[in-house]
Scaffold this motif. Sequence first.
Motif: not given
Length: 239
Positions: A157-163, A202-207, A214-220
Amino acid sequence: MSDEIPEWLAPLAKRAASATARDFTRMPTPAGEGRASAVLVLFGDGPAGPDVLMLERAADMRNHAGQPAFPGGAADPGDADAVATALREANEEVGLDPASVTVLAELPKLWIPISRFVVTPVLAWWHAPHPVHPRQPAEVAHVARLPIAELCDPAHRLQVRHSSGWIGPAFDSQGLVVWGFTAGVLSALLDMGGWSRPWPRTRVAELDDRLRPVLVPPESPVPGPAAPPPADDVSGPLA
């Protein structure tokens, strides 16, 4: 109904019968506006346990390119209702046999202002699963059955963020990142079924500029302030 569907699905079916639009979004659905459409939220017993049917849009489509989604689309004049729309679209897109499906509920109509669609999610049980595949390669690139256990695993699970500042829930499963309208509906249904587990925000993928996460590693850790809780507005910037 509990005699017709598996025990694990019964709580969701019961809760969905009384669901309102507020369970999915804070955005009201305007009366008499928008184009009617429907999506099929199809749960089944798969090789890895309970799962949900998902497709991935073709990468070169003008809208929603490469995005995972429920089967579905706009209503045709000949469709009797939202159920007919959802089943017809699922048949056209992935070859789903409507006779293999038990419809459980029409969920509330949800307004997507950016596309001006009024979408009715149709909750269903796949009582007779069969092979499915993309029937329209120009629109559908891939079909998958995403395990519920994996979708509820905090590591997926994560979140996605738009500009624009919009942020919403997302899932990373079977090589697909599910976000936007689809993830919002799915997240609400997992809650209603009592399947959700606490997960870090705290895991967020920017669009990116093509609206692809754009995924980041789960531990980052995410740089800057902690991300807010996921929005309960299912529309997203490109729902």
